[in-house]
Design a protein around this motif. Sequence first.
Motif, PDB file in Angstrom:
ATOM      1  N   MET A 194       0.837  -1.184   0.000  1.00  0.00           N
ATOM      2  CA  MET A 194       0.000   0.000   0.000  1.00  0.00           C
ATOM      3  C   MET A 194       0.884   1.251   0.000  1.00  0.00           C
ATOM      4  SD  MET A 194      -3.355   0.890   1.191  1.00  0.00           S
ATOM      5  CE  MET A 194      -4.163   2.188   1.979  1.00  0.00           C
ATOM      6  N   ILE A 195       0.538   2.184  -0.865  1.00  0.00           N
ATOM      7  CA  ILE A 195       1.292   3.437  -0.982  1.00  0.00           C
ATOM      8  C   ILE A 195       0.415   4.570  -0.486  1.00  0.00           C
ATOM      9  CG2 ILE A 195       2.444   5.013  -2.567  1.00  0.00           C
ATOM     10  CD1 ILE A 195       2.806   2.444  -4.410  1.00  0.00           C
ATOM     11  N   ASN A 196       0.922   5.328   0.483  1.00  0.00           N
ATOM     12  CA  ASN A 196       0.196   6.464   1.034  1.00  0.00           C
ATOM     13  C   ASN A 196       0.864   7.767   0.632  1.00  0.00           C
ATOM     14  OD1 ASN A 196      -1.727   4.911   2.563  1.00  0.00           O
ATOM     15  ND2 ASN A 196      -0.063   4.449   3.981  1.00  0.00           N
ATOM     16  N   ILE A 197       0.032   8.790   0.521  1.00  0.00           N
ATOM     17  CA  ILE A 197       0.513  10.139   0.228  1.00  0.00           C
ATOM     18  C   ILE A 197       0.228  10.991   1.455  1.00  0.00           C
ATOM     19  CG2 ILE A 197       0.168  12.164  -1.221  1.00  0.00           C
ATOM     20  CD1 ILE A 197      -0.567  10.199  -3.502  1.00  0.00           C
ATOM     21  N   VAL A 198       1.274  11.591   2.021  1.00  0.00           N
ATOM     22  CA  VAL A 198       1.166  12.351   3.265  1.00  0.00           C
ATOM     23  C   VAL A 198       1.541  13.806   2.992  1.00  0.00           C
ATOM     24  CG1 VAL A 198       2.011  12.544   5.650  1.00  0.00           C
ATOM     25  CG2 VAL A 198       1.778  10.275   4.581  1.00  0.00           C
ATOM     26  N   PRO A 199       0.597  14.753   3.176  1.00  0.00           N
ATOM     27  CA  PRO A 199       0.936  16.167   2.987  1.00  0.00           C
ATOM     28  C   PRO A 199       2.028  16.599   3.967  1.00  0.00           C
ATOM     29  CG  PRO A 199      -1.438  15.874   3.342  1.00  0.00           C
ATOM     30  CD  PRO A 199      -0.780  14.560   3.610  1.00  0.00           C
ATOM     31  N   VAL A 200       2.954  17.404   3.497  1.00  0.00           N
ATOM     32  CA  VAL A 200       4.032  17.902   4.354  1.00  0.00           C
ATOM     33  C   VAL A 200       3.557  19.204   4.982  1.00  0.00           C
ATOM     34  CG1 VAL A 200       6.408  18.753   4.422  1.00  0.00           C
ATOM     35  CG2 VAL A 200       5.819  16.787   2.986  1.00  0.00           C
ATOM     36  N   LYS A 201       3.238  19.127   6.253  1.00  0.00           N
ATOM     37  CA  LYS A 201       2.783  20.306   7.002  1.00  0.00           C
ATOM     38  C   LYS A 201       3.609  20.469   8.279  1.00  0.00           C
ATOM     39  CE  LYS A 201      -1.057  20.975   4.474  1.00  0.00           C
ATOM     40  NZ  LYS A 201      -0.862  21.673   3.259  1.00  0.00           N
ATOM     41  N   GLN A 240       4.758   7.142   1.065  1.00  0.00           N
ATOM     42  CA  GLN A 240       4.990   6.113   2.080  1.00  0.00           C
ATOM     43  C   GLN A 240       4.663   4.747   1.486  1.00  0.00           C
ATOM     44  OE1 GLN A 240       2.317   6.353   5.470  1.00  0.00           O
ATOM     45  NE2 GLN A 240       4.063   6.092   6.853  1.00  0.00           N
ATOM     46  N   PHE A 241       5.605   3.824   1.624  1.00  0.00           N
ATOM     47  CA  PHE A 241       5.444   2.463   1.107  1.00  0.00           C
ATOM     48  C   PHE A 241       5.828   1.503   2.226  1.00  0.00           C
ATOM     49  CE2 PHE A 241       7.421  -1.157  -1.317  1.00  0.00           C
ATOM     50  CZ  PHE A 241       6.246  -1.627  -1.893  1.00  0.00           C
ATOM     51  N   LYS A 242       4.928   0.576   2.547  1.00  0.00           N
ATOM     52  CA  LYS A 242       5.171  -0.376   3.648  1.00  0.00           C
ATOM     53  C   LYS A 242       5.563   0.362   4.929  1.00  0.00           C
ATOM     54  CE  LYS A 242       6.518  -4.259   0.716  1.00  0.00           C
ATOM     55  NZ  LYS A 242       7.579  -5.193   0.340  1.00  0.00           N
ATOM     56  N   ASP A 243       4.798   1.401   5.260  1.00  0.00           N
ATOM     57  CA  ASP A 243       4.986   2.181   6.495  1.00  0.00           C
ATOM     58  C   ASP A 243       6.311   2.936   6.587  1.00  0.00           C
ATOM     59  OD1 ASP A 243       2.458   1.454   7.475  1.00  0.00           O
ATOM     60  OD2 ASP A 243       3.257  -0.403   8.316  1.00  0.00           O
TER      61      ASP A 243
END
Length: 164
Positions: A1-8, A64-67
Amino acid sequence: MINIVPVKLKANIGVVADLAKIIWTEHYTPIIGLEQVNYMLDKFQSENAIQEQLEKGIAYYLLQFKDEFVGYFSYSINEDALFLSKLYVLKSARGNGVAKVGLSFMQSQAKELNLAKIRLTVNKYNSDSIAAYEKMGFLNVDSIVQDIGGGYVMDDYVLERKLD
């Protein structure tokens, strides 16, 4: 699973700067030399530089890939195009579709903003990245040389991908 995390968060800015140092040093040193890599990291990808870019409205996201954070991308709006400023993935995580997920996200953003295309610049001697972008539907539309100070220039192709 690939997650996209906003940089804030400040911590995430540090993660981007750390990833940039690893990826840029490995990838760009053979192309432009370590001195220019270090200059560009300080000027464009240090924590302070990233913070300034965020304050100017430039978007940054971690991949993010595999946490684990394995890459990042950045974009801004430039006339009728989404300007893909950065899309980098650690060598160890390449080939898992991470960059494609980032690009797909940017495509969705561009469409929501009614932008006609995605545009980027890529070093003329960065043949692997050029091939990857061409595989993703980008076309070479121009060639530019930009003075970035410190006696350095960026010698790039301009690539574009029209959106449906």
